[in-house]
Design a protein around this motif. Structure first.
Motif, short mmCIF file in Angstrom:
data_model
loop_
_atom_site.label_atom_id
_atom_site.label_comp_id
_atom_site.label_asym_id
_atom_site.label_seq_id
_atom_site.Cartn_x
_atom_site.Cartn_y
_atom_site.Cartn_z
N GLU A 55 0.83 -1.55 -0.02
CA GLU A 55 -0.30 0.29 -0.19
C GLU A 55 0.51 0.82 0.00
O GLU A 55 0.79 1.83 -0.84
N ALA A 56 2.35 0.91 1.07
CA ALA A 56 3.25 2.72 0.60
C ALA A 56 3.35 2.60 -0.59
O ALA A 56 3.40 4.08 -0.74
N GLU A 57 3.81 1.73 -1.56
CA GLU A 57 4.25 1.44 -2.59
C GLU A 57 3.14 2.21 -3.53
O GLU A 57 3.96 3.72 -3.96
N ARG A 58 2.18 1.88 -3.75
CA ARG A 58 1.34 2.65 -4.64
C ARG A 58 0.88 3.77 -3.98
O ARG A 58 0.52 4.35 -4.94
N LEU A 59 0.83 4.33 -3.21
CA LEU A 59 0.66 5.76 -2.27
C LEU A 59 1.68 6.36 -2.74
O LEU A 59 1.57 8.45 -4.14
N VAL A 60 2.99 6.05 -3.16
CA VAL A 60 3.78 7.10 -3.12
C VAL A 60 4.46 7.55 -4.77
O VAL A 60 3.97 8.23 -5.43
N GLU A 61 3.93 5.92 -5.73
CA GLU A 61 3.51 5.91 -7.17
C GLU A 61 2.94 6.79 -7.62
O GLU A 61 3.09 7.33 -8.63
N ALA A 62 1.60 6.79 -7.39
CA ALA A 62 0.34 7.23 -7.27
C ALA A 62 0.51 9.18 -7.46
O ALA A 62 0.14 9.80 -8.20
N ALA A 63 1.05 9.49 -5.81
CA ALA A 63 1.33 10.98 -5.43
C ALA A 63 2.59 10.95 -6.27
O ALA A 63 2.49 12.61 -7.17
N LEU A 64 3.78 10.41 -7.76
CA LEU A 64 5.08 10.98 -7.92
C LEU A 64 3.93 11.27 -9.06
O LEU A 64 4.04 12.27 -10.30
N GLU A 65 3.38 10.79 -9.92
CA GLU A 65 2.00 10.54 -11.03
C GLU A 65 1.57 11.96 -10.76
O GLU A 65 1.73 12.73 -11.61
N ARG A 66 0.78 11.62 -10.35
CA ARG A 66 -0.35 13.29 -10.03
C ARG A 66 0.79 14.82 -10.19
O ARG A 66 0.65 15.49 -10.43
N SER A 67 2.04 14.37 -9.16
CA SER A 67 2.14 15.63 -8.58
C SER A 67 4.17 15.35 -8.69
O SER A 67 5.07 15.52 -7.80
N PRO A 68 4.74 15.27 -10.29
CA PRO A 68 5.87 14.99 -10.23
C PRO A 68 6.93 16.66 -10.33
O PRO A 68 8.26 15.82 -9.94
N ASP A 69 6.84 17.42 -9.76
CA ASP A 69 7.49 18.35 -9.95
C ASP A 69 6.93 19.18 -8.72
O ASP A 69 7.14 20.69 -8.29
N HIS A 70 6.10 18.55 -7.40
CA HIS A 70 5.67 18.93 -5.91
C HIS A 70 7.04 18.75 -5.45
O HIS A 70 7.47 17.43 -4.98
N PRO A 71 7.42 20.02 -4.65
CA PRO A 71 9.11 19.39 -4.16
C PRO A 71 8.59 18.99 -2.75
O PRO A 71 9.29 17.89 -2.10
N HIS A 72 7.92 19.08 -1.74
CA HIS A 72 7.44 18.14 -1.14
C HIS A 72 7.17 16.73 -1.39
O HIS A 72 8.04 15.81 -0.31
N VAL A 73 6.43 16.85 -2.33
CA VAL A 73 6.26 15.21 -2.96
C VAL A 73 7.48 14.60 -3.41
O VAL A 73 7.88 13.26 -2.53
#
Length: 472
Positions: free
Chosen positions: A227-245
């Motif tokens: 679940e953790a990796e799914r959340l991270v990959e989804a966050a990176l896909e949606r916000s690839p340029d967000h410095p905090h992400v």
């Protein structure tokens, strides 16, 4: 202004809810870091009125009153561009700050004018300013951003705001992040307050990808990797340029052991926020792990140049972290240790002494400095006696921390190695006695101290032994 009028005015100002009355101590903050961070936050255009309020107070503490006033006027201007109402409760903090800065600049007419604006807002409210969710939210945000020493206060503020408005997304998010910073108890994945609140915050803020990565980082603690990796990959896909992400995702892959992925993400984050000490520190930690992985493969002679290149990267990023955040104790002490690894012993000693002084002055992470200094003595100077002393200091100060646990393990390893060589090594049994005593294992501690005394006189062991016997 007469002394009597000044006293009356100060009494009114002290009753306001704003940065000037929230007991934000200059010694608790790194003003240069905050200045740089808030300027970067302004560029992101997220919560600009809030950011300019905070930046104004930092400028005031730095002694730049005109800049402080300018930032507050910008905060007010940005608010009015989006809202027509001049006496909205969202302006309580801004007006309060404006009253205070004008007071300090001896602009008493303007000071009184902003005081009146706050009073007019209060007249239309059924509660005190201190119970207004918007004020509690900005106060909680300020406490969280200004210093780790205020994390508990931040949590309290967001909890109060959430009790008043339980469905509001920003209070749920604020409380979740405050919990993430403060809650590390013995929980299960089902009853963890942090995980529960992060899930609730994501429900009320479905587009906030930072929350998703924070949830992933906490899920890993409970071995919920998929679940953790799914959340991270989804966050990176949606916000690839967000410095905090990017930086939290980098931390995630660092913890996972995927060093190259972590380094790539953190370098991307660094391009977006080049002066961020946190990212430089995270990159240093990634390269440290990469160095450890390389050394564990063996054949140190062949891999020497590669290890040196990685060590150079560690030192570079630690130096950058300490440059952009003066008083960054963890980075400073780690940098000193790496100077030692480079055989620059005098520079390492100088850096350690400065770090000890800073940590004591700020009452910040002194146990970390003791741990790194112990490592320096043990591995770089081969002084086992001093290493033991500082491992013990670290273990006493913060037994539950990563450094405290490492110190205990290292002490145990030193003691057991010495006993294997010499079964009558009194100092080794004294070390084991210390460990048992610190863990509250009195019977085992007494046995070890008795053995230690049977192989040689030591006043410290005798004192500890007597105290333990009396406490049973």
């Amino acid at each position: 202004m007469s002394m009597e009028n000044d006293k009356v005015l100060r009494t009114k100002l002290d009753q306001l809810e704003c940065h000037f009355t929230w007991a934000l101590k200059k010694d608790d903050m790194d003003l240069n870091r905050l200045d740089e961070q808030f300027k970067l936050d302004v560029e992101k255009k997220e919560n600009p009125t809030q950011i300019y309020n905070a930046l104004a107070y930092v400028k005031f503490l730095q002694g730049f009153q005109e800049e402080a006033l300018s930032n507050l006027m910008t905060s007010l201007k940005l608010y009015k561009e989006c809202h027509e109402e001049e006496f909205n409760k969202s302006l309580i903090v801004t007006y309060g700050n404006l009253a205070w800065i004008n007071y300090h600049m001896k602009n008493y007419t303007e000071c009184e004018s902003y005081l009146q604006k706050v009073l007019k807002i209060n007249e239309n409210m059924s509660s005190e300013s201190s119970s207004v969710p918007e004020v509690l939210g900005e106060k909680g945000w300020t406490f969280r951003r200004f210093s780790f020493k205020y994390y508990e206060k931040s949590k309290e503020c967001f909890k109060k705001a959430l009790d008043l408005e339980p469905e509001v997304g920003k209070w749920n998010a604020g409380y979740a992040i405050a919990l993430y910073r403060t809650e590390y108890g013995e929980f299960t994945i089902e009853n963890s307050p942090v995980i529960k609140q992060l899930r609730r915050a994501i429900e009320t803020n479905p587009d906030d990808d930072v929350l998703k990565v924070l949830l992933a980082l906490r899920l890993v603690m409970y071995k919920s990797y998929e679940e953790a990796e799914r959340l991270v990959e989804a966050a990176l896909e949606r916000s690839p340029d967000h410095p905090h992400v990017l930086r939290y995702a980098g931390q995630f892959f660092n913890n996972k052991g995927s060093m190259d992925r972590a380094i790539a993400l953190l370098k991307n984050a660094l391009e977006l926020s080049p002066n961020t000490s946190f990212i430089h520190h995270q990159l240093a930690l990634c390269y440290k792990m990469k160095k450890i992985q390389l050394l564990q493969k063996g054949n140190h002679h062949v891999r020497g140049p590669e290890v040196q290149q990685i060590r150079d990267q560690i030192i570079y990023h630690l130096e950058m972290a300490t440059t952009h955040a003066t008083g960054f104790i963890k980075a400073m002490s780690d940098l000193a240790l790496h100077y030692g690894e480079q055989h620059d012993v005098s520079r390492a000693e100088e850096m350690f002494q400065m770090t000890f002084e800073t940590a004591k002055e700020k009452n910040d992470n002194l146990h970390v400095v003791h741990f790194h200094y112990a490592e320096f003595q043990f591995h770089c100077k081969r002084d086992e006696v001093l290493a033991i002393k500082h491992y013990m200091e670290c273990r006493k100060m913060n037994p539950g921390s990563y450094e405290g646990k490492r110190s205990e393990n290292n002490l145990k390893r030193i003691a057991e190695k010495r006993i294997n060589k010499n079964t009558q090594d009194g100092e080794a049994y004294g070390i084991l006695g210390f460990i048992h005593k610190e863990k509250g294992e009195k019977t085992q501690a007494i046995e070890c101290y008795e053995k230690a005394l049977s192989y040689g006189e030591n006043d410290e062991y005798l004192t500890n032994l007597c105290a333990l016997r009396l406490s049973i």
